[in-house]
Design an enzyme around this catalytic site. Structure first.
Site, PDB file in Angstrom:
ATOM      1  N   LYS A   1      46.208 -26.859  -0.679  1.00  0.00           N
ATOM      2  CA  LYS A   1      45.165 -27.642  -0.267  1.00  0.00           C
ATOM      3  C   LYS A   1      44.662 -27.424   1.248  1.00  0.00           C
ATOM      4  CE  LYS A   1      45.198 -31.547   2.265  1.00  0.00           C
ATOM      5  NZ  LYS A   1      43.584 -31.490   2.692  1.00  0.00           N
TER       6      LYS A   1
ATOM      7  N   GLU B   1      48.601 -32.788  23.244  1.00  0.00           N
ATOM      8  CA  GLU B   1      47.925 -31.352  22.915  1.00  0.00           C
ATOM      9  C   GLU B   1      46.673 -31.703  22.486  1.00  0.00           C
ATOM     10  OE1 GLU B   1      48.897 -28.097  19.320  1.00  0.00           O
ATOM     11  OE2 GLU B   1      48.978 -30.253  18.513  1.00  0.00           O
TER      12      GLU B   1
ATOM     13  N   CYS C   1      47.918 -23.788  17.941  1.00  0.00           N
ATOM     14  CA  CYS C   1      49.087 -24.780  18.209  1.00  0.00           C
ATOM     15  C   CYS C   1      49.783 -23.752  19.421  1.00  0.00           C
ATOM     16  CB  CYS C   1      49.980 -25.081  17.259  1.00  0.00           C
ATOM     17  SG  CYS C   1      50.212 -23.735  16.123  1.00  0.00           S
TER      18      CYS C   1
ATOM     19  N   GLU D   1      55.104 -26.680  10.489  1.00  0.00           N
ATOM     20  CA  GLU D   1      54.732 -25.913  11.604  1.00  0.00           C
ATOM     21  C   GLU D   1      53.746 -26.833  12.532  1.00  0.00           C
ATOM     22  OE1 GLU D   1      52.408 -23.696  14.079  1.00  0.00           O
ATOM     23  OE2 GLU D   1      52.437 -22.271  12.456  1.00  0.00           O
TER      24      GLU D   1
END
Length: 497
Positions: free
Chosen positions: A183, A390, A291, A257
């Site tokens: 996906k 973040e 990231c 992750e």
């Protein structure tokens, strides 16, 4: 101003199960070209029934197909053909990737698709060298340990580097004999939809399947499906928590992750020019959307003003613009909503006592696309939100430090722990700091460098589990222990007078 579309994308994008379109059944979702904001395609969302169709195809391929029992050399041959498909179609795939993500086409050609092709070669080479285990400690018995395929893998890929990151999961899952349902993000489905269709031409029926849609709809149906045996996800931390909770209900293992807020620590003992190059790459490459970005730049106080000044001067010359242009260094962000979120952190930084050094604005001179100026701020302490949240964009946060102890404390004062960067030519400093970092990866005197044999993943809220050679083998296989007597053993006799 308007920029040319890199390719004519398909009018509609949906899922593919066993080489045939899934039933869809869900909403129609727009796909936009980030460089102009124009709608370029429509995604037909896969609902629970369509997800079931894809999982059923993968289940049948695993339970009754040839793929799990295929010999290693035969599987290697197929993986190499998958690699060649990516190389042969790299230009088309890169343009589709650019159309949905806004990533710079040159970077996609030179880095992302070479890495995508290499993912298949890496795992082909890895499985060709894998060995079993044998134990003979108990006299009269031989015990062997082998690894066998787990089953059907749900692979959920992010929007910031769709093909490069998804192919790591696909190649790993398939190389160890599993079947898979992929996906992608609903924002960036174009290149992966085309790639899956191409790979299905060389893979046995049902081995690789595709579903498309939002996480709350398609992703939830996929993770909750009883036919799924394991889940691999790359994306945001909050979504990772939701996935892990859902997988836990079915006792399905998962690797996650997730996010990062990585410290890029620059000592006075560093090669300043290389550290400057690395700091700029660490926060601004991939349009700042990664990231593992070195988003918190910690600079020793004795060089702080000079280093920050040089950083701002260099960053001010970064070329923002058309992702198709060879000279462009930063393209548009992935969506209008993400652009607005990134820019909102300028006010947040200033409310926390920070100072805007540069950028922090939309690039209206570039038209209706999702362009922003490279941005940098200083903040009074690591408790500022821009040092903790973040941001996932071309947004650097600077903090000074006076000692290695203070640098380590600041670096580890975060919910995340994905990567750390250390810049110093003083070996004792490097060794001391590398031992103190609470992160899954530590890079010394280099920006991002991925060794696929080594584990990659994070501490704390940056994830669960690892990707990489042996780490993927451990996740995508089950250990099976077989014990055989080497000669008829004496057996206790029960019920004998």
């Amino acid at each position: 101003m308007s920029f040319d579309l890199p390719i004519a994308p398909p009018a509609q994008v949906g899922g593919l199960a066993a080489g045939r379109a899934t039933s869809g059944g869900g909403d129609e979702l727009p796909v936009f070209y980030p460089a102009t904001g124009a709608r370029i395609s429509t995604l037909i969302e896969d609902d629970a029934a369509a997800v079931d169709q894809a999982v059923t195809a993968a289940r049948a391929a695993f339970d009754r197909g040839t793929w799990p029992g295929l010999g290693v050399l035969q599987r290697v041959e197929v993986l190499e053909r998958c690699r060649q498909i990516i190389l042969d179609n790299a230009e088309e795939l890169a343009r589709l990737e650019c159309a949905a993500t806004g990533l710079v086409l040159r970077e996609l050609r030179e880095r992302h698709f070479k890495r995508a092709a290499y993912n298949f070669r890496f795992f082909a080479e890895y499985i060709s060298q894998s060995a079993g285990q044998r134990y003979d400690q108990t006299p009269g018995y031989m015990t062997t340990v082998s690894r066998v395929s787990v089953g059907v893998a749900a692979l959920i890929a992010p929007w910031n580097a769709p093909v490069a990151l998804a192919t790591m999961k696909i190649a790993a899952a398939l190389s160890f004999g599993n079947t898979a349902v992929l996906k992608p993000s609903e924002q960036t489905p174009l290149a992966l939809a085309r790639l899956v269709a191409l790979l299905q031409e060389v893979l046995p029926e049902g081995v690789l399947n595709l579903v498309n849609g939002r996480g709350a709809v398609t992703g939830a149906a996929l993770v909750d499906h009883p036919g799924i045996d394991l889940v691999s996800f790359t994306g945001g931390t909050q979504t990772g928590r939701t996935i892990m909770s859902a997988a836990g209900r079915n006792l399905v293992p998962c690797t996650l992750e997730l996010g990062g807020k990585s410290a890029n620590i620059i000592f006075a003992s560093a090669d300043q020019e290389r550290a400057l190059d690395g700091a700029l790459l660490g926060i601004f490459s991939n349009n700042g959307q990664q990231c593992l970005a070195g988003s918190r730049i910690l600079v020793e106080r004795s060089i702080f003003d000079d280093f920050v000044g040089r950083f701002v001067e260099r960053a001010g010359r970064i070329r923002v613009g058309d992702p198709l242009a060879e000279t462009t260094e930063i393209g548009p962000l992935a969506s209008a909503a993400h652009r607005d979120r990134v820019l909102s952190f300028v006010d947040i930084a200033q409310a926390d006592g920070g100072a805007l050094l540069m950028g922090g604005t939309r690039r209206d001179d570039l038209g209706e696309g999702y362009f922003v100026s490279p941005t940098a701020v200083t903040v009074p302490s690591n408790s500022a939100r821009v040092a903790q949240d973040e941001i996932f964009g071309p947004f650097a946060t600077f903090l000074p430090f006076d000692s290695a102890d203070e640098a380590a404390a600041i670096a580890n004062d975060t919910q995340f722990g994905l990567v750390s960067y250390i810049w110093s030519d003083h070996l004792p400093t490097v060794m001391d700091m590398s031992e103190r970092m609470r992160s899954g990866v530590v890079w010394v005197n280099t920006p991002m460098m991925r060794e696929l044999r080594a584990p990659f993943g994070g501490f704390k809220s940056s994830g669960v589990g690892r990707e990489g050679g042996a780490s993927c083998e451990a996740f995508y296989t089950e250990e099976r222990t077989l014990t055989i007597p080497t000669r008829p053993p004496p057996l206790r006799k029960l019920g004998v007078e």
